[in-house]
Design a protein around this motif. Structure first.
Motif, PDB file in Angstrom:
ATOM      1  N   TYR A 113       0.852  -1.205   0.000  1.00 23.62           N
ATOM      2  CA  TYR A 113       0.000   0.000   0.000  1.00 23.62           C
ATOM      3  C   TYR A 113       0.887   1.253   0.000  1.00 23.62           C
ATOM      4  O   TYR A 113       0.687   2.180  -0.785  1.00 23.62           O
ATOM      5  CB  TYR A 113      -0.904  -0.081   1.240  1.00 23.62           C
ATOM      6  N   PHE A 159       0.360   3.274  10.940  1.00 25.29           N
ATOM      7  CA  PHE A 159       0.814   2.844   9.605  1.00 25.29           C
ATOM      8  C   PHE A 159       2.234   3.390   9.433  1.00 25.29           C
ATOM      9  O   PHE A 159       2.441   4.436   8.826  1.00 25.29           O
ATOM     10  CB  PHE A 159      -0.132   3.363   8.515  1.00 25.29           C
ATOM     11  N   ARG A 166       2.807   8.315   1.663  1.00 17.29           N
ATOM     12  CA  ARG A 166       1.642   9.093   1.229  1.00 17.29           C
ATOM     13  C   ARG A 166       1.924  10.598   1.281  1.00 17.29           C
ATOM     14  O   ARG A 166       1.273  11.385   0.622  1.00 17.29           O
ATOM     15  CB  ARG A 166       0.468   8.722   2.151  1.00 17.29           C
ATOM     16  N   GLU A 257      -4.630  15.209   8.829  1.00 20.77           N
ATOM     17  CA  GLU A 257      -5.446  13.987   8.747  1.00 20.77           C
ATOM     18  C   GLU A 257      -5.605  13.528  10.188  1.00 20.77           C
ATOM     19  O   GLU A 257      -4.693  12.960  10.776  1.00 20.77           O
ATOM     20  CB  GLU A 257      -4.701  12.975   7.865  1.00 20.77           C
ATOM     21  N   ARG A 285      -9.422  -4.108  11.469  1.00 21.58           N
ATOM     22  CA  ARG A 285      -8.166  -3.885  10.736  1.00 21.58           C
ATOM     23  C   ARG A 285      -7.164  -3.244  11.698  1.00 21.58           C
ATOM     24  O   ARG A 285      -7.509  -2.326  12.440  1.00 21.58           O
ATOM     25  CB  ARG A 285      -8.462  -2.948   9.556  1.00 21.58           C
ATOM     26  N   CYS A 291      -7.686   5.501  11.728  1.00 20.93           N
ATOM     27  CA  CYS A 291      -8.598   6.654  11.852  1.00 20.93           C
ATOM     28  C   CYS A 291      -9.915   6.387  11.144  1.00 20.93           C
ATOM     29  O   CYS A 291     -10.885   7.104  11.373  1.00 20.93           O
ATOM     30  CB  CYS A 291      -7.966   7.893  11.222  1.00 20.93           C
ATOM     31  N   SER A 448      -9.590   2.510   1.090  1.00 24.95           N
ATOM     32  CA  SER A 448      -8.325   3.235   0.910  1.00 24.95           C
ATOM     33  C   SER A 448      -7.545   2.740  -0.299  1.00 24.95           C
ATOM     34  O   SER A 448      -7.476   1.533  -0.541  1.00 24.95           O
ATOM     35  CB  SER A 448      -7.429   3.042   2.133  1.00 24.95           C
TER      36      SER A 448
HETATM   37  C1  SIN Z   1      -5.209   6.114   8.976  1.00 20.17           C
HETATM   38  O1  SIN Z   1      -5.719   5.444   9.834  1.00 20.17           O
HETATM   39  O2  SIN Z   1      -4.818   7.252   9.241  1.00 20.17           O
HETATM   40  C2  SIN Z   1      -5.003   5.639   7.567  1.00 20.17           C
HETATM   41  C3  SIN Z   1      -5.850   4.529   7.139  1.00 20.17           C
HETATM   42  C4  SIN Z   1      -5.727   4.201   5.678  1.00 20.17           C
HETATM   43  O3  SIN Z   1      -4.935   4.781   4.950  1.00 20.17           O
HETATM   44  O4  SIN Z   1      -6.465   3.329   5.232  1.00 20.17           O
END
Ligand code: SIN
Length: 485
Positions: A113, A159, A166, A257, A285, A291, A448
Motif C-alpha cells: 500500500y 501505519f 503518502r 489527517e 483492521r 482513523c 483506501s
Molecule cells: C489512517 O488510519 O490514518 C489511515 C488509514 C488508511 O490509509 O487506510
C-alpha cells in the motif's frame, strides 16, 4: 527474539539527514520495543530542535536543483524507490511487525500500500499542468503550478510505512523537499525507507528522517521555522489543533489527517453477509487502530439481532497472537497505555449499561493484547458514542428510521470516513449526500488506495492525500499577467 532480515542494513538506528546517518547532537537515544513481548528491539538516535533547524536549511538548499529537474527525471527516481520497497517487502514487513505489532500478512499489505503512493505520484508528477485564461485586451493571463517549498511531516505509529510515502511521494513529485518526524513507537520503518530512498538515488537533503523522543522539540522547530512552508500531519485532533495554532505565526500551509468516529450504517434492506464482512474488515483492521475504523456500528432494528449473531460468530473465530505467528489474525495494540485507554472506554460503557457479547477485557497473551470485543445495549447518550476508540471494540447501536441514522451519524465533531450498507439506490444517494464525512463507502469498507482523495471534514482535518487531489496540496498556484501584447 532476534529480528532476522535478508538485508540487515535495512535496520538503521541513526537519524537520516542530508543523505547521511548521524546521531543527535547530545548523543541521546530512546528505546523502541516490541508491543507483543515488551522486549526492547533497538535504541534509536534522538534529535532535537537544533538538528531540525539544520536539516531545514539543508532541505531548502537541496530543493533548489530538485525543483528544476525535469518531472520525468524525478519520476524515475521515485519509481526506483518504489521498486526497491517492493523487492524488500519481507524485511520491511518484519521490521514493521516487530515495532508495531500488526500480523506479518497485514504488514506486507501495508508495505505494498505504501509503495503504491510512490508509483502513483511518480506518474502524476509528470502531469502538473498550468492554465491560460481568456483575458481582456492586450494581455494574457497564465497560471503556473510551483512546489510549495520545504515540507515538514509528522507521522503516526499505526501505519509506520504508508503514512510516510503518502506524504513524501507527492512532496517529492511536486519538486519539494521533506523532513519527517516518525512516531517514537515506530521509527525503524521510517529509517528503513530512508535507506531505500538513498539506494534509489533520492538526492541528499530531499528526504530526511528525524527520530526523536521529544515531539515538542522537533515539532516546535518545524512549526516555527519560516523556511518550512508546509506542515503535513497524521494523528489526533487535539495535537492537530495545537500544530495548526503553532503554524499560524508563519502562515504555513497545513494538511491535517486527524481523528475519526466512523459510522457503519446497516439498513434492514442490506445484504447481511456483505455488511457483516464489511464491518469486520473495517472494525478490526490493525486491531482497530486506524482513523477510518468502524467506530460505531449503527444497525436498523429489523436486522439488528441477526447482525449481532452473525457478527459475533465471526469475531469469535479471530486468533489473537504475536505478529509472527502464522495463524494470528490479529495482533497486540501498540502500547500498555493504549490498552489501558481502550479498557477504560469499555469498562465505562459497561458501567453505563452496555452488554459484553464477546471480549471486554485484556487478553492473557501479554501486556498489549485486548480481546476483540462486541458491545450491545449501547445508546447515543453514552460516552462511547462520541469517543474515538482506537482499539478492537465494536459498539452496536440500534436505530429505527433513515432520518435517525443520518442524525446519529452526524452527531459528532468528526467527519473522516463513513460506511453505508443498503440495496436501495435512492437511499444510497440520500444517505451519502446527507452525512457529513469526507469519505463514504457504499456496501464497501476497504476504501483506501493511492487513487482516492483520503481526508476528512469538520474536526477530522483538512486537505486530501493520494489521487490527483493529493498533489495539489504540495503545489502553489501562481498567476502571471503578460501585458503590452
Ligand atoms: C489512517 O488510519 O490514518 C489511515 C488509514 C488508511 O490509509 O487506510
Amino acid at each position: 527474539m532476534k529480528l532476522q532480515l535478508n538485508d540487515s542494513s535495512l535496520l538503521q538506528t541513526q537519524a537520516f539527514i542530508n543523505g547521511e546517518w548521524v546521531n543527535g547532537d547530545a548523543g541521546e537515544t530512546f528505546p523502541v520495543s516490541n508491543p507483543a513481548t515488551g522486549e526492547v528491539i533497538a535504541e534509536v538516535a534522538s534529535v532535537g530542535a537544533e538538528e531540525t533547524a539544520r536539516t531545514i536549511d539543508l532541505a531548502e538548499a537541496a530543493m533548489k536543483e530538485w525543483k528544476k529537474l525535469a518531472p520525468a527525471k524525478r519520476s524515475e527516481i521515485l519509481e526506483r524507490w518504489h521498486n526497491l520497497i517492493i523487492e524488500n517487502t519481507d524485511d520491511l514487513a518484519a521490521i514493521m511487525t516487530v515495532e508495531q505489532g500488526k500480523p506479518l500478512f497485514e504488514a506486507k499489505g501495508e508495505v505494498m500500500y505504501g509503495a503504491s503512493y510512490l508509483k502513483w505520484f511518480a506518474e502524476e508528477g509528470k502531469r502538473i499542468y498550468g492554465d491560460v485564461l481568456p483575458s481582456p485586451g492586450d494581455r494574457r493571463s497564465i497560471v503556473i503550478k510551483q512546489p510549495v517549498g520545504v515540507v515538514a511531516a509528522i507521522t503516526p505509529w499505526n501505519f509506520p510505512n504508508a503514512m510516510i510515502t503518502r506524504k513524501a511521494a507527492p512532496a517529492l513529485a511536486a519538486g519539494c523537499s521533506i523532513l519527517l518526524k516518525p512516531a517514537a513507537e515506530t521509527p525503524l520503518s521510517a529509517l528503513a525507507l530512508a535507506e531505500l530512498a538513498k539506494r534509489a538515488g533520492v538526492p541528499a537533503g530531499l528526504f530526511n528522517v528525524l527520530p526523536s523522543k521529544s515531539a515538542s522539540l522537533v515539532g516546535g522547530e518545524m512549526t516555527s521555522n519560516a523556511k518550512v512552508k508546509k506542515l503535513t500531519f497524521t494523528g489526533s485532533t487535539p495535537i492537530g489543533k495545537l500544530l495548526m495554532k503553532q503554524c499560524a505565526d508563519t502562515v504555513k500551509r497545513t494538511s491535517m489527517e486527524l481523528g475519526g468516529n466512523a459510522p457503519v450504517i446497516i439498513f434492514d434492506d442490506a445484504d447481511l453477509d456483505l455488511a457483516v464482512k464489511g464491518a469486520l474488515v473495517s472494525k478490526y483492521r490493525n486491531s482497530g487502530q486506524t482513523c477510518i475504523c468502524a467506530n460505531r456500528l449503527l444497525v436498523q432494528e429489523g436486522i439488528y439481532d441477526k447482525f449481532v449473531e452473525k457478527f459475533s460468530e465471526a469475531v469469535k473465530q479471530f486468533k489473537l497472537g504475536h505478529g509472527f505467528d502464522d495463524d494470528a489474525t490479529h495482533g497486540p495494540v501498540v502500547s500498555k497505555k493504549a490498552l489501558a485507554d481502550i479498557d477504560a472506554i469499555v469498562q465505562n460503557a459497561v458501567e453505563q449499561g452496555a452488554n459484553v457479547v464477546t471480549g471486554g477485557k485484556p487478553s492473557e497473551l501479554g501486556n498489549c493484547f485486548y480481546e476483540p470485543t462486541i458491545l450491545t445495549d449501547v445508546n447515543d447518550k453514552m460516552s462511547i458514542f462520541g469517543e474515538e476508540i482506537f482499539g478492537p471494540v465494536a459498539p452496536v447501536f440500534k436505530f429505527s428510521t433513515e432520518e435517525e441514522a443520518i442524525a446519529m451519524a452526524n452527531d459528532t465533531e468528526f467527519g473522516l470516513a463513513s460506511y453505508v450498507f443498503t440495496e436501495n439506490l435512492g437511499r444510497i444517494w440520500r444517505v451519502s449526500e446527507g452525512i457529513e464525512y469526507g469519505m463514504v463507502g457504499v456496501n464497501e469498507t476497504a476504501i483506501s488506495s493511492e487513487v482516492i482523495p483520503f481526508g476528512g471534514v469538520k474536526e477530522s482535518g483538512q486537505g486530501r492525500e493520494g489521487s490527483k487531489y493529493g498533489l495539489e496540496d504540495y503545489l502553489e498556484t501562481k498567476y502571471i499577467c503578460m501585458g503590452g501584447l
